[in-house]
Every structure is written in C-alpha cells, then in structure tokens.
Design a protein around this motif. Structure first.
Motif, mmCIF file in Angstrom:
data_model
loop_
_atom_site.group_PDB
_atom_site.id
_atom_site.type_symbol
_atom_site.label_atom_id
_atom_site.label_comp_id
_atom_site.label_asym_id
_atom_site.label_seq_id
_atom_site.Cartn_x
_atom_site.Cartn_y
_atom_site.Cartn_z
ATOM 1 N N CYS A 32 0.830 -1.216 0.000
ATOM 2 C CA CYS A 32 0.000 0.000 0.000
ATOM 3 C C CYS A 32 0.861 1.261 0.000
ATOM 4 O O CYS A 32 0.505 2.261 -0.629
ATOM 5 C CB CYS A 32 -0.960 0.002 1.185
ATOM 6 S SG CYS A 32 -2.360 -1.133 0.961
ATOM 7 N N GLN A 33 1.992 1.215 0.684
ATOM 8 C CA GLN A 33 2.896 2.367 0.646
ATOM 9 C C GLN A 33 3.387 2.606 -0.777
ATOM 10 O O GLN A 33 3.423 3.749 -1.252
ATOM 11 C CB GLN A 33 4.084 2.140 1.580
ATOM 12 C CG GLN A 33 3.721 2.201 3.050
ATOM 13 C CD GLN A 33 4.882 1.824 3.945
ATOM 14 O OE1 GLN A 33 6.036 1.859 3.548
ATOM 15 N NE2 GLN A 33 4.574 1.443 5.177
ATOM 16 N N LYS A 34 3.755 1.539 -1.465
ATOM 17 C CA LYS A 34 4.247 1.667 -2.835
ATOM 18 C C LYS A 34 3.177 2.180 -3.789
ATOM 19 O O LYS A 34 3.428 3.076 -4.599
ATOM 20 C CB LYS A 34 4.768 0.320 -3.362
ATOM 21 C CG LYS A 34 6.065 -0.113 -2.760
ATOM 22 C CD LYS A 34 7.210 0.642 -3.357
ATOM 23 C CE LYS A 34 8.533 0.080 -2.859
ATOM 24 N NZ LYS A 34 9.654 0.858 -3.383
ATOM 25 N N ASP A 35 1.957 1.611 -3.699
ATOM 26 C CA ASP A 35 0.975 2.018 -4.705
ATOM 27 C C ASP A 35 0.292 3.348 -4.400
ATOM 28 O O ASP A 35 -0.299 3.948 -5.286
ATOM 29 C CB ASP A 35 -0.003 0.896 -5.070
ATOM 30 C CG ASP A 35 -1.108 0.647 -4.082
ATOM 31 O OD1 ASP A 35 -1.456 1.523 -3.285
ATOM 32 O OD2 ASP A 35 -1.667 -0.465 -4.123
ATOM 33 N N THR A 36 0.417 3.866 -3.171
ATOM 34 C CA THR A 36 -0.108 5.204 -2.885
ATOM 35 C C THR A 36 0.985 6.257 -2.902
ATOM 36 O O THR A 36 0.697 7.441 -3.028
ATOM 37 C CB THR A 36 -0.790 5.266 -1.503
ATOM 38 O OG1 THR A 36 0.193 5.032 -0.482
ATOM 39 C CG2 THR A 36 -1.944 4.299 -1.395
#
Length: 133
Positions: A32-36
C-alpha cells in the motif's frame, strides 16, 4: 441504503457505490505504501455494496501484484486510485476518491509492523490549514 459517489482527479471517471461499507482500514503494508506513494492506504471495504460506473469505465485499468491479492484500480489518464472489485465478493474503495462525505471513522490501522519510520511521530508535527509560506 446509502449511496456514495466518486470520481478521478481529471473527472473522466465517475461512479456510484450502492450500499454500506463493512470496514475502513488504514493499511501500512509495504504494498500500500508503494501504490499510494504515501505512508498508508485508506480503503473502505464492502461484501454487499455494488459498484456502478457512470462514466469513464473504458479508462479504468487494474494491476494485481503477482503472487498476492494486492490489487489497485486506477484511471489510465490521471492515475487516480479507483474502486476495485477484482477480489471475488469484495469491493475495495479508496476513501480519497469519494466525492460524498464519509461519516464512518476508520475501523483500524493494519500492518503497523510495516509503518514507515518517518510517519511514526507525525501527530507531533506542526499543522497548517493550507500550504505553509
């Protein structure tokens, strides 16, 4: 039954969510950190709500991380995160793409073991209503 409306940043995609959300998670996992591109994702989940694309369905695309159930749907034109029903029986709606007010508070923060080190003390930072001078 509650209906929620949302859109992408460029306004090409508009949608309606018919029904209630079961939960609202702030997810700190590395996916989630990567895709946001941020400290966490803020997603609403429902097993019963229905997604209706009102416009722009042809510019919505999805990516599923191989070997996982981690999925992200987004506008091909502006990159905005959009609802996903790629996991059978589960609708996932990024909170930030909704145009209607969300009255539900987050249910929980999850995957805190992956929380970004730079986000651990964020509540102690100065706060501004807009961009500081």
């Amino acid at each position: 039954m509650t209906n929620h409306f949302g859109s992408c940043l460029c306004g090409t995609v508009n949608f309606e969510v018919k029904g209630e959300f079961d939960s609202f998670y702030l997810c700190h996992c590395r996916h989630c950190q990567k895709d946001t591109g941020s400290a966490h994702a803020a997603n609403l989940f429902s097993h019963s709500a229905k997604l209706v694309w009102q416009s722009g369905a042809d510019v919505v695309t999805s990516f599923t991380l191989p070997g996982t159930q981690h999925n992200k749907s987004f506008c091909k034109l502006c990159g905005s995160a959009l609802p996903s029903d790629q996991i059978a029986g589960l609708l996932v709606v990024p909170a930030g793409c909704l145009d209607t007010e969300i009255t539900r508070l987050p249910t929980a923060q999850i995957f805190l073991s992956s929380k970004a080190a730079w986000d651990r003390q964020s509540e102690m930072l100065p706060k501004f209503d807009g961009l500081p001078d």
